[in-house]
Design a protein around this motif. Structure first.
Motif, PDB file in Angstrom:
ATOM      1  N   LYS A  27    -173.808  74.872   1.480  1.00 15.23           N
ATOM      2  CA  LYS A  27    -174.710  75.294   2.563  1.00 15.23           C
ATOM      3  C   LYS A  27    -175.884  76.111   2.013  1.00 15.23           C
ATOM      4  O   LYS A  27    -175.686  76.932   1.114  1.00 15.23           O
ATOM      5  CB  LYS A  27    -173.936  76.098   3.614  1.00 15.23           C
ATOM      6  N   SER A 198    -164.780  81.992  -2.554  1.00 10.20           N
ATOM      7  CA  SER A 198    -165.099  82.546  -3.881  1.00 10.20           C
ATOM      8  C   SER A 198    -164.316  83.815  -4.195  1.00 10.20           C
ATOM      9  O   SER A 198    -163.776  83.971  -5.287  1.00 10.20           O
ATOM     10  CB  SER A 198    -166.604  82.853  -3.971  1.00 10.20           C
ATOM     11  N   ARG A 222    -176.178  83.086  -1.864  1.00 10.90           N
ATOM     12  CA  ARG A 222    -177.080  82.445  -0.904  1.00 10.90           C
ATOM     13  C   ARG A 222    -178.117  83.429  -0.401  1.00 10.90           C
ATOM     14  O   ARG A 222    -177.823  84.596  -0.207  1.00 10.90           O
ATOM     15  CB  ARG A 222    -176.279  81.919   0.304  1.00 10.90           C
TER      16      ARG A 222
HETATM   17  C1  LIG Z   1    -169.593  79.816   3.297  1.00 10.85           C
HETATM   18  C2  LIG Z   1    -168.168  79.469   3.498  1.00 10.85           C
HETATM   19  C3  LIG Z   1    -167.279  79.379   2.415  1.00 10.85           C
HETATM   20  C4  LIG Z   1    -167.682  79.661   0.976  1.00 10.85           C
HETATM   21  O1  LIG Z   1    -168.020  80.993   0.787  1.00 10.85           O
HETATM   22  P1  LIG Z   1    -168.256  81.622  -0.693  1.00 10.85           P
HETATM   23  O2  LIG Z   1    -167.923  83.039  -0.525  1.00 10.85           O
HETATM   24  O3  LIG Z   1    -169.687  81.382  -1.015  1.00 10.85           O
HETATM   25  O4  LIG Z   1    -167.353  80.909  -1.623  1.00 10.85           O
HETATM   26  C5  LIG Z   1    -165.979  79.007   2.666  1.00 10.85           C
HETATM   27  N1  LIG Z   1    -165.545  78.738   3.919  1.00 10.85           N
HETATM   28  C6  LIG Z   1    -166.360  78.812   4.988  1.00 10.85           C
HETATM   29  C7  LIG Z   1    -165.810  78.507   6.332  1.00 10.85           C
HETATM   30  C8  LIG Z   1    -167.694  79.183   4.818  1.00 10.85           C
HETATM   31  O5  LIG Z   1    -168.488  79.260   5.885  1.00 10.85           O
END
Ligand SMILES: *Cc1c(COP(=O)(O)O)cnc(C)c1O
Length: 225
Positions: A27, A198, A222
């Motif tokens: 994303k 993460s 991000r």
């Molecule tokens: C953005 C998101 C992730 C990944 O998040 P990170 O901390 O960047 O790894 C995982 N699951 C959902 C539902 C998310 O919205």
């Protein structure tokens, strides 16, 4: 090797003791970066916005398996119904019905996970255990022949307290095991437990996760405008 390739390799090495699928959460990231991950062999990608998901699906290789991981509005289901690989974020009966309807129109069965609310934050979406059991006992799934429930998804509280995260993941795993034991429904099977991002995927794997959704550790932080 590119940074992204390195990052993916490093996660795969750390998770190699577990049978799990790595979903690269892309994303807000541009197609070039997804292509880099693709070139490194990554095939599962996760997005949380319908418009972005559709745009990326149209531009990138067709053998990518697209995961919808964000809150999904019923009126947007039809845009992803023809191609989505797995919807992780099914959080209401009305959404289930909408997905079933659009899946039927698209002439396919859509794989779904039921999202369970395990965090202490009230902002996270999902069913609680009793709502989930009410839904499963209702017999509704039997009527939704174009849906296949493959398991559960959950997000732990955003906290540094690893004991808390662990206990939330274990509570999800125990709901998952209970459903597996107590229900025998043709279009429901407990095969996938989507938990871990993460910051907490290592804990999630210890607690039985089969799908980790990792974004920033692969693609970098991000920037939200
Ligand atoms: C953005 C998101 C992730 C990944 O998040 P990170 O901390 O960047 O790894 C995982 N699951 C959902 C539902 C998310 O919205």
């Amino acid at each position: 090797m590119s940074k992204i390739t390195d990052n993916i390799q490093s996660i795969l090495t750390k998770t190699s003791d577990h049978k799990c699928t790595l979903i690269a959460v892309s994303k807000t990231k541009p197609n070039e970066l997804l292509q880099e991950a693709y070139d490194a062999g990554q095939r599962h990608f996760g997005e949380n916005k319908v418009q972005e998901l559709v745009g990326k699906y149209e531009s990138l290789p067709k053998d990518i398996m697209w995961h919808m991981i964000g809150h999904l509005q019923r009126n947007k289901v039809k845009q992803i119904a023809p191609f989505v690989h797995l919807i992780h974020s099914v959080d209401s009966e009305r959404l289930l019905r909408a997905i079933n309807k659009e899946a039927a129109k698209a002439g396919r069965q859509i794989n779904c996970l039921l999202q369970v609310h395990i965090a202490t934050e009230t902002t996270k979406f999902g069913f609680d255990k009793s709502e989930l059991f009410t839904l499963l006992k209702s017999g509704l799934l039997g009527e939704l022949g174009n849906i296949k429930i493959l398991g559960l998804m959950g997000m732990a509280t955003l906290t540094d307290d690893t004991d808390q995260i662990k206990s939330e993941f274990l509570s999800l795993k125990s709901i998952y095991d209970d459903i597996d034991k107590e229900f025998s429904i043709p279009n429901l099977s407990m095969k996938e437990l989507s938990m871990g991002m993460s910051s907490d995927y290592k804990i999630a794997l210890e607690c039985g996760s089969t799908m980790i959704r990792v974004g920033s550790t692969i693609f970098g932080e991000r920037n939200y405008a």
